[in-house]
Design a protein around this motif. Structure first.
Motif, PDB file in Angstrom:
ATOM      1  N   VAL A 140       0.753  -1.243   0.012  1.00  0.00           N
ATOM      2  CA  VAL A 140       0.110   0.038  -0.113  1.00  0.00           C
ATOM      3  C   VAL A 140       0.769   1.148   0.001  1.00  0.00           C
ATOM      4  CG1 VAL A 140      -1.658   1.429   1.476  1.00  0.00           C
ATOM      5  CG2 VAL A 140      -1.948  -0.814   1.007  1.00  0.00           C
ATOM      6  N   TYR A 141       1.823   1.338   0.871  1.00  0.00           N
ATOM      7  CA  TYR A 141       2.597   2.577   1.049  1.00  0.00           C
ATOM      8  C   TYR A 141       3.619   2.631  -0.085  1.00  0.00           C
ATOM      9  CZ  TYR A 141       0.745   3.891   5.536  1.00  0.00           C
ATOM     10  OH  TYR A 141      -0.214   4.175   6.545  1.00  0.00           O
ATOM     11  N   SER A 142       3.978   1.611  -0.600  1.00  0.00           N
ATOM     12  CA  SER A 142       5.024   1.893  -1.732  1.00  0.00           C
ATOM     13  C   SER A 142       4.500   1.914  -3.028  1.00  0.00           C
ATOM     14  CB  SER A 142       6.081   0.507  -1.973  1.00  0.00           C
ATOM     15  OG  SER A 142       5.154  -0.641  -2.162  1.00  0.00           O
TER      16      SER A 142
ATOM     17  N   SER B  52      -6.730   6.796   1.446  1.00  0.00           N
ATOM     18  CA  SER B  52      -8.044   7.281   1.852  1.00  0.00           C
ATOM     19  C   SER B  52      -7.811   7.817   3.335  1.00  0.00           C
ATOM     20  CB  SER B  52      -9.138   6.111   2.108  1.00  0.00           C
ATOM     21  OG  SER B  52      -8.684   5.286   2.765  1.00  0.00           O
ATOM     22  N   TRP B  53      -7.113   7.345   4.059  1.00  0.00           N
ATOM     23  CA  TRP B  53      -7.118   8.065   5.622  1.00  0.00           C
ATOM     24  C   TRP B  53      -6.182   9.269   5.658  1.00  0.00           C
ATOM     25  CZ3 TRP B  53      -5.510   3.188   3.820  1.00  0.00           C
ATOM     26  CH2 TRP B  53      -4.180   3.029   3.847  1.00  0.00           C
ATOM     27  N   TYR B  54      -5.543   9.738   4.661  1.00  0.00           N
ATOM     28  CA  TYR B  54      -4.602  10.975   4.676  1.00  0.00           C
ATOM     29  C   TYR B  54      -5.477  11.990   5.217  1.00  0.00           C
ATOM     30  CZ  TYR B  54      -1.836  14.922   3.446  1.00  0.00           C
ATOM     31  OH  TYR B  54      -1.063  16.009   3.464  1.00  0.00           O
TER      32      TYR B  54
ATOM     33  N   VAL C 120       0.487   4.223  17.768  1.00  0.00           N
ATOM     34  CA  VAL C 120       0.139   2.944  17.141  1.00  0.00           C
ATOM     35  C   VAL C 120      -0.241   2.844  15.814  1.00  0.00           C
ATOM     36  CG1 VAL C 120      -0.595   0.676  17.872  1.00  0.00           C
ATOM     37  CG2 VAL C 120       0.222   2.218  19.582  1.00  0.00           C
ATOM     38  N   GLY C 121       0.330   2.097  14.983  1.00  0.00           N
ATOM     39  CA  GLY C 121      -0.070   2.088  13.575  1.00  0.00           C
ATOM     40  C   GLY C 121       0.114   3.668  12.924  1.00  0.00           C
ATOM     41  N   GLY C 122       0.935   4.511  13.247  1.00  0.00           N
ATOM     42  CA  GLY C 122       0.976   5.811  12.798  1.00  0.00           C
ATOM     43  C   GLY C 122       1.314   5.892  11.216  1.00  0.00           C
TER      44      GLY C 122
ATOM     45  N   LEU D  76       4.601   3.270  16.077  1.00  0.00           N
ATOM     46  CA  LEU D  76       4.848   1.843  15.955  1.00  0.00           C
ATOM     47  C   LEU D  76       4.028   1.557  14.478  1.00  0.00           C
ATOM     48  CD1 LEU D  76       4.445  -1.292  18.350  1.00  0.00           C
ATOM     49  CD2 LEU D  76       2.967  -0.950  16.150  1.00  0.00           C
ATOM     50  N   ASP D  77       4.615   0.920  13.754  1.00  0.00           N
ATOM     51  CA  ASP D  77       3.902   0.278  12.507  1.00  0.00           C
ATOM     52  C   ASP D  77       4.469  -0.897  11.860  1.00  0.00           C
ATOM     53  OD1 ASP D  77       1.397   2.265  10.741  1.00  0.00           O
ATOM     54  OD2 ASP D  77       2.636   0.593   9.338  1.00  0.00           O
ATOM     55  N   ILE D  78       3.400  -1.533  11.368  1.00  0.00           N
ATOM     56  CA  ILE D  78       3.756  -2.915  10.585  1.00  0.00           C
ATOM     57  C   ILE D  78       4.619  -2.571   9.349  1.00  0.00           C
ATOM     58  CG2 ILE D  78       1.830  -3.126   9.325  1.00  0.00           C
ATOM     59  CD1 ILE D  78       1.820  -6.035   9.977  1.00  0.00           C
ATOM     60  N   SER D  79       4.639  -1.386   8.715  1.00  0.00           N
ATOM     61  CA  SER D  79       4.830  -1.076   7.326  1.00  0.00           C
ATOM     62  C   SER D  79       6.552  -0.260   7.509  1.00  0.00           C
ATOM     63  CB  SER D  79       4.126  -0.279   6.499  1.00  0.00           C
ATOM     64  OG  SER D  79       4.822   0.100   5.647  1.00  0.00           O
TER      65      SER D  79
ATOM     66  N   ALA E 157       6.790  -3.119  13.685  1.00  0.00           N
ATOM     67  CA  ALA E 157       6.418  -4.336  14.376  1.00  0.00           C
ATOM     68  C   ALA E 157       4.715  -4.328  14.054  1.00  0.00           C
ATOM     69  CB  ALA E 157       6.388  -4.109  15.670  1.00  0.00           C
ATOM     70  N   ASP E 158       4.302  -5.810  14.125  1.00  0.00           N
ATOM     71  CA  ASP E 158       3.012  -5.825  13.964  1.00  0.00           C
ATOM     72  C   ASP E 158       2.406  -5.765  15.662  1.00  0.00           C
ATOM     73  OD1 ASP E 158       0.547  -7.310  14.387  1.00  0.00           O
ATOM     74  OD2 ASP E 158       0.904  -8.575  12.626  1.00  0.00           O
ATOM     75  N   VAL E 159       1.334  -5.112  15.850  1.00  0.00           N
ATOM     76  CA  VAL E 159       0.777  -4.514  17.218  1.00  0.00           C
ATOM     77  C   VAL E 159       0.463  -5.910  17.825  1.00  0.00           C
ATOM     78  CG1 VAL E 159      -1.286  -3.840  16.600  1.00  0.00           C
ATOM     79  CG2 VAL E 159      -0.337  -2.722  18.577  1.00  0.00           C
ATOM     80  N   THR E 160      -0.019  -6.851  17.188  1.00  0.00           N
ATOM     81  CA  THR E 160      -0.485  -8.106  17.933  1.00  0.00           C
ATOM     82  C   THR E 160       0.440  -8.995  18.133  1.00  0.00           C
ATOM     83  OG1 THR E 160      -0.948  -9.387  15.644  1.00  0.00           O
ATOM     84  CG2 THR E 160      -2.560  -7.835  16.364  1.00  0.00           C
TER      85      THR E 160
ATOM     86  N   ASP F 195      -4.210   5.665  18.687  1.00  0.00           N
ATOM     87  CA  ASP F 195      -4.312   4.590  17.291  1.00  0.00           C
ATOM     88  C   ASP F 195      -5.378   5.476  16.751  1.00  0.00           C
ATOM     89  OD1 ASP F 195      -5.632   2.932  15.850  1.00  0.00           O
ATOM     90  OD2 ASP F 195      -5.491   1.448  17.285  1.00  0.00           O
ATOM     91  N   ARG F 196      -5.194   5.726  15.396  1.00  0.00           N
ATOM     92  CA  ARG F 196      -6.176   6.087  14.439  1.00  0.00           C
ATOM     93  C   ARG F 196      -6.276   5.068  13.479  1.00  0.00           C
ATOM     94  NH1 ARG F 196      -6.090   9.198   9.535  1.00  0.00           N
ATOM     95  NH2 ARG F 196      -8.304  10.015   8.995  1.00  0.00           N
ATOM     96  N   ALA F 197      -7.306   4.339  13.414  1.00  0.00           N
ATOM     97  CA  ALA F 197      -7.737   3.531  12.191  1.00  0.00           C
ATOM     98  C   ALA F 197      -6.792   2.134  12.076  1.00  0.00           C
ATOM     99  CB  ALA F 197      -7.668   4.274  10.921  1.00  0.00           C
TER     100      ALA F 197
END
Ligand code: SAM
Length: 206
Positions: A13-15, A23-25, A50-52, A72-75, A98-101, A114-116
């Motif tokens: 998605v990000y690349s 959509s969340w921008y 988180v998931g920033g 923190l973000d998975i990407s 990292a994956d938050v889970t 955490d937004r979204a």
């Protein structure tokens, strides 16, 4: 979706879409800042987004003088985008890919924002791991600000199913260790002009 599948999804998605083509921008994270200001006793507090992703919230937190800040973000691609934008200031931020889970000990933070992200956790076991990490990370008296799609919001985002919430149903998810102390709604307008209903829950760690 497996953890690996999740990571590949978000890296892709990000690349391909970059910081502003999603959509969340938001050019300004107004509601988040308003709620953060309402719970921050001073800017010396420790705060984690988180998931920033590539959000400019981190830029604004540095502008406000927050001294201990983390994203923190998975990407890794999303984090690299934010780092490049911040330039030399990026050294003041702790970047956690990292994956938050799945994350282990990430330290202690007085405010968890955490937004979204939470709304993508459609499996109860993943939500339980998220809440457990938040419990370990936020000390008593600290705050959690979680924004998700509202009951009337979209059912999917970024080609993934989401769970939608209202303050009451969010409180049921976080009831183990957190008390709901506030909330707000927001209509987000995507870069393409679509409107999306969000709900924000503000919790205090018991
Ligand atoms: C809809 S975006 C929101 C980004 C940012 N919070 C904002 O408001 O602009 C969701 C973000 O969560 C990240 N994400 C998704 N699942 C995640 C997980 N399991 N662990 C950590 N980050 C995750 C994605 O990489 C993405 O940056």
């Amino acid at each position: 979706m497996t953890q690996q599948g999740r990571k590949e999804h978000w890296e892709q998605v990000y690349s391909t879409r970059g910081q502003t083509g999603v959509s969340w921008y938001q050019s300004e994270p107004t509601r988040s800042l308003e709620l953060i200001r309402s719970v921050a006793s001073d800017a010396r507090g420790r705060i984690i987004d988180v998931g920033g992703g590539a959000s400019v919230l981190i830029d604004r937190l540095l502008d406000l003088g927050f001294e201990t800040v983390a994203v923190l973000d998975i990407s890794g691609t999303a984090l690299e985008t934010a780092r490049a934008r911040l330039g030399r200031r990026s050294g003041a931020v702790r970047w956690i890919e990292a994956d938050v889970t799945e994350a282990g000990d990430i330290g202690t933070f007085d405010i968890w924002h955490d937004r979204a992200v939470f709304h993508f956790l459609t499996e109860a076991a993943d939500r339980a791991r998220y809440v457990e990490l938040a419990r370990r990370t936020v000390p008593a008296g600290g705050h959690l600000i979680v924004a998700t799609f509202a009951d009337e919001g979209p059912r999917r985002c970024s080609d993934l199913d989401v769970c939608r919430y209202n303050p009451g149903s969010l409180a049921s998810e976080f009831g183990n260790g957190f008390s709901l102390v506030g909330g707000a709604g927001e209509t987000h307008t995507t870069p393409w002009g679509f409107q999306q209903a969000f709900t924000y829950g503000v919790f205090v760690r018991r």
